[in-house]
Design an enzyme around this catalytic site. Structure first.
Site, PDB file in Angstrom:
ATOM      1  N   TYR A 160      17.414  29.699   7.741  1.00 40.38           N
ATOM      2  CA  TYR A 160      16.096  30.367   8.228  1.00 40.38           C
ATOM      3  C   TYR A 160      15.905  30.362   9.726  1.00 40.38           C
ATOM      4  O   TYR A 160      16.336  29.323  10.543  1.00 40.38           O
ATOM      5  CB  TYR A 160      14.809  29.522   7.802  1.00 40.38           C
ATOM      6  CG  TYR A 160      14.722  29.857   6.456  1.00 40.38           C
ATOM      7  CD1 TYR A 160      14.356  31.324   5.869  1.00 40.38           C
ATOM      8  CD2 TYR A 160      14.623  28.876   5.424  1.00 40.38           C
ATOM      9  CE1 TYR A 160      14.186  31.601   4.548  1.00 40.38           C
ATOM     10  CE2 TYR A 160      14.502  29.267   4.182  1.00 40.38           C
ATOM     11  CZ  TYR A 160      14.246  30.527   3.628  1.00 40.38           C
ATOM     12  OH  TYR A 160      13.937  30.798   2.407  1.00 40.38           O
TER      13      TYR A 160
ATOM     14  N   LYS B  72       0.839  -1.126   0.051  1.00 43.16           N
ATOM     15  CA  LYS B  72       0.077  -0.098   0.076  1.00 43.16           C
ATOM     16  C   LYS B  72       0.795   1.221   0.010  1.00 43.16           C
ATOM     17  O   LYS B  72       1.984   1.228   0.284  1.00 43.16           O
ATOM     18  CB  LYS B  72      -0.742   0.090   1.211  1.00 43.16           C
ATOM     19  CG  LYS B  72      -0.212   0.003   2.450  1.00 43.16           C
ATOM     20  CD  LYS B  72      -1.082  -0.271   3.666  1.00 43.16           C
ATOM     21  CE  LYS B  72      -0.494  -0.341   4.932  1.00 43.16           C
ATOM     22  NZ  LYS B  72      -1.294  -0.745   6.068  1.00 43.16           N
TER      23      LYS B  72
HETATM   24  C1  PLP Z   1      -0.425  -1.720   6.779  1.00 38.55           C
HETATM   25  C2  PLP Z   1      -0.876  -2.876   7.485  1.00 38.55           C
HETATM   26  C3  PLP Z   1      -0.116  -3.828   7.909  1.00 38.55           C
HETATM   27  C4  PLP Z   1       1.348  -3.583   7.981  1.00 38.55           C
HETATM   28  O1  PLP Z   1       1.999  -3.163   9.051  1.00 38.55           O
HETATM   29  P1  PLP Z   1       3.450  -2.960   9.370  1.00 38.55           P
HETATM   30  O2  PLP Z   1       3.794  -2.212  10.572  1.00 38.55           O
HETATM   31  O3  PLP Z   1       4.057  -2.193   8.274  1.00 38.55           O
HETATM   32  O4  PLP Z   1       3.966  -4.335   9.153  1.00 38.55           O
HETATM   33  C5  PLP Z   1      -0.695  -5.008   8.601  1.00 38.55           C
HETATM   34  N1  PLP Z   1      -2.070  -5.183   8.819  1.00 38.55           N
HETATM   35  C6  PLP Z   1      -2.886  -4.203   8.235  1.00 38.55           C
HETATM   36  C7  PLP Z   1      -4.451  -4.016   8.204  1.00 38.55           C
HETATM   37  C8  PLP Z   1      -2.469  -3.141   7.549  1.00 38.55           C
HETATM   38  O5  PLP Z   1      -3.160  -2.014   6.887  1.00 38.55           O
END
Ligand code: PLP
Length: 364
Positions: A254, A35
């Site tokens: 800055y 994702k």
């Molecule tokens: C993104 C996600 C994960 C993965 O989490 P990590 O901490 O990156 O391993 C697992 N389960 C769900 C439902 C997620 O949305």
């Protein structure tokens, strides 16, 4: 020549990390989370290296579409949403599996027989209180989903709120609640995210959901992915575009946040928050110049940062500046910026050129 600000993506490290996870979870199937454009690493550079995963996880229909457009025929799970009939139609076309977390989704599935993935995922809320059905509804919902013709299997899943904190009682409580309600059902189970994989072997079960670890990054508050034999997939680089001398008592950048306490040699690197380097990075945030460690001085600008090269007298315009990745864990940079490594890799901007990393000379 174009601005030399690059994110190098090491697809071999990605495959290596997947193999490390296989060894950590020998009895579990692996869902690889891709994702948010593969956690900011860009799907197109990552997909092929993850061919060995059992399933790919995405958050949106658009992301699932991109996986298919890039030519992958792997099983893909859509983790959230999807209630409208038109969306179900597209999910069917793309051949997706679906997480069911909301009553409207169950009804939509019952009313739309054209969408019948072989596997559905029923999400139960055991204490995170974000997505998922209350535990006490789980068994009735399982029966409804299993009654859908064509659905061969329903995986029951839940998500941990605190798995990155080994001493936090909520993770054990979440597992106890889950098992008390669903321990007797024959369905496959999925509980662990990356932190669950590392800290809670009893959470591995049938499916682990691996995100950040795949990219070589640790979800824990201390240490880094290398502690577990993982390799960073993204290395963010730029170069020095100027070298200046700053007198003791003069400020840099800055807001005059940093004031030189001695005469200094300062390098200006072509990267800033417009590239996704965090503006919250504090003075002293580690940076590599030509592979040698030094520190950020002064506020991050949109297009530039300043780094202390007083102790690196041979440094010169054109030297490579590494912001994170090989030789400098992004976890460490995140701690200096008051954020988490997930956020840093996810928000590298479109201005940065992404490139496949050439095989390294150390024979990896
Ligand atoms: C993104 C996600 C994960 C993965 O989490 P990590 O901490 O990156 O391993 C697992 N389960 C769900 C439902 C997620 O949305």
């Amino acid at each position: 020549m174009a601005r030399n600000t690059l994110a190098r993506i090491d697809s071999r490290a990605l495959t290596h990390n997947l193999n490390v996870l296989r060894e950590m979870c020998p009895d579990s199937a692996i869902m690889a989370l891709v994702k948010a454009d593969a956690y900011g690493h860009r799907l197109e550079f990552c997909l092929q290296a993850l061919e060995g995963a059992d399933l790919l996880g995405v958050a949106t229909l658009e992301e699932a579409r991109e996986v298919r457009q890039l030519g992958s025929h792997r099983p893909v799970l859509l983790l959230e949403g999807l209630v409208r009939a038109r969306a179900l139609e597209e999910a069917a076309e793309l051949g997706l599996e679906l997480v069911v977390h909301e009553p409207g989704q169950v009804e939509a599935l019952e009313q739309y027989p054209e969408f019948r993935p072989e596997r559905l995922w029923l999400k139960i809320d055991t204490g995170m209180h974000r997505l998922g059905f209350p535990l006490e509804q789980a068994r009735a919902l399982l029966a409804r989903l299993e009654a859908l013709e064509g659905v061969r299997e329903v995986v029951v899943m839940t998500h941990f709120a605190c798995a990155d904190q080994p001493e936090h009682p909520l993770t054990v409580l979440q597992m106890q609640r889950f098992d008390a309600e669903l321990g007797q059902t024959p369905n496959p189970r999925s509980l662990a995210n990356s932190a669950g994989i590392l800290h809670w072997p009893e959470s591995h079960r049938d499916w682990v959901r691996a995100g950040i670890l795949l990219y070589g990054i640790s979800p824990l508050a201390a240490g880094h992915g290398g502690d577990f034999g993982l390799q960073p997939v993204m290395t963010l680089e730029s170069e020095l575009i100027s070298i200046i001398q700053v007198r003791a008592g003069e400020s840099i950048g800055y807001g005059a946040r940093f004031v030189a306490d001695r005469d200094m040699k300062v390098g200006i690197a072509a990267i800033g928050y417009g590239d996704g380097y965090p503006r919250s990075a504090a003075d002293g945030t580690p940076v590599l110049v030509a592979g040698r460690r030094t520190r950020l001085v002064g506020r991050v600008s949109m297009d530039m940062i300043a780094v202390d090269v007083t102790e690196l007298p041979d440094s010169a315009v054109g030297d490579t500046v590494t912001l994170w990745g090989r030789g400098l864990p992004v976890e460490e940079v995140a701690r200096h910026a008051g954020t988490i490594a997930y956020e840093l890799v996810c928000r590298v901007t479109r201005r940065v050129r992404f490139k496949s990393m050439e095989p390294s000379s150390d024979g990896r």
